[in-house]
Design a protein around this motif. Sequence first.
Motif, PDB file in Angstrom:
ATOM      1  N   TRP A 152       0.789  -1.251  -0.132  1.00  0.00           N
ATOM      2  CA  TRP A 152       0.099  -0.147  -0.107  1.00  0.00           C
ATOM      3  C   TRP A 152       0.924   1.245  -0.086  1.00  0.00           C
ATOM      4  N   PHE A 153       1.928   1.058   0.670  1.00  0.00           N
ATOM      5  CA  PHE A 153       2.771   2.502   0.706  1.00  0.00           C
ATOM      6  C   PHE A 153       3.386   3.036  -0.673  1.00  0.00           C
ATOM      7  N   GLU A 154       3.252   1.990  -1.567  1.00  0.00           N
ATOM      8  CA  GLU A 154       3.550   2.216  -3.022  1.00  0.00           C
ATOM      9  C   GLU A 154       2.823   3.456  -3.510  1.00  0.00           C
ATOM     10  N   VAL A 155       1.569   3.496  -3.114  1.00  0.00           N
ATOM     11  CA  VAL A 155       0.587   4.645  -3.452  1.00  0.00           C
ATOM     12  C   VAL A 155       1.419   6.054  -2.962  1.00  0.00           C
ATOM     13  N   VAL A 156       1.645   5.876  -1.860  1.00  0.00           N
ATOM     14  CA  VAL A 156       2.360   7.319  -1.265  1.00  0.00           C
ATOM     15  C   VAL A 156       3.835   7.559  -1.893  1.00  0.00           C
TER      16      VAL A 156
END
Length: 356
Positions: free
Chosen positions: A280-284
């Motif tokens: 999910w931190f790929e989104v950031v």
Amino acid sequence: MTTQIPTTTKQWTLANKPTGAPVLQGEDATFKLHTAVNLPELQDGQMLGQVQYFSNDTGLRNFIQSTVAPERFYVPTVPIGSPMRSGVIVKVIQSKSEKFKPGDLALDFHLGTWSEYIVLEAEQSQPLGALPPGVQPTHFLGALGASGLAAYSGLHYAAQTKPEHTVVISVAAGATGSVAVQIAAKLIGAKKVIGIAGTDAKCAWVKDTLGAHECLNYKSPTFAEDLKKATPEEVDVYFDNAGGDILDLMLTRMKKAGQIAVCGAVSQYNNDQPMALRNWFEVVSMRIQIRGFIMLDYMDKVPAILGELMGAIGEGKLVLDGGETIVEARIEEQPEIWSRLFSGGNQGKSITKLLV
């Protein structure tokens, strides 16, 4: 000879809300068949139709049980004891509307029910009159219906897809994905279109017939490696019909400021556990833009979209052959036929041709 007007109908209602896969038999069965439901007397503006076809859609699973609260859902959900809904094509047998006469075919996108006979509001139904060569009424439940409209609006409006883009489409052999592949590859002319499907045979169809440059089998043990190899320049647009592990992996292949258009999450509909996204931190980190959408957001554009899709059919850019799985069955079999969607039992749009 006067046609006898029915006064009752067989009808499936929602009996229990499933927490996982719909239950087809036993005390906890998700649906219940009623054999003699009284049909209401026709009011002005209404018509009585004999159902010819049911539209089978994975999204109906969220109509009967969803993690989204009913007041936040995009259409009314199905309460316990209410008729199960779906898109239908009916043959009009009685009408109190100038819009339809007996013998006409009429389409309702999503307010039909799993019934042999149904009363519909004429203003909410679309007439299916004379059609161009190669176009069948059932196509308006799929490629020229909600599936095609979702594919077009997701690529054009939600994701802003351009010819220079690399596009990945999951569930590429399904009702929406199969149209999305063709729109991306043939109408938009995207630089590279990659489909994701669940069998090698479906991948061959997605490439050879629909026009994808590549198609990857997500059940392959080398799927993650295959995806990385197929996207050396990473991905501009991901059209997501799957959710779950495929979405999680796709997050690692998106370009900076890449676009994800979320149409569905079929891998999660029968999962009673929360969806976990390890990446999910790929989104950031990559400033990925994720946008959920539904085709109802773009109803004002429907005439223009259908005009373009019909034109593409005439030019041979949109292939309808092979894009439907039509099963002839009686009303008693409808829940089982619909449930086949979740085991990949269809190529393209799944439709039940109702036998009486």
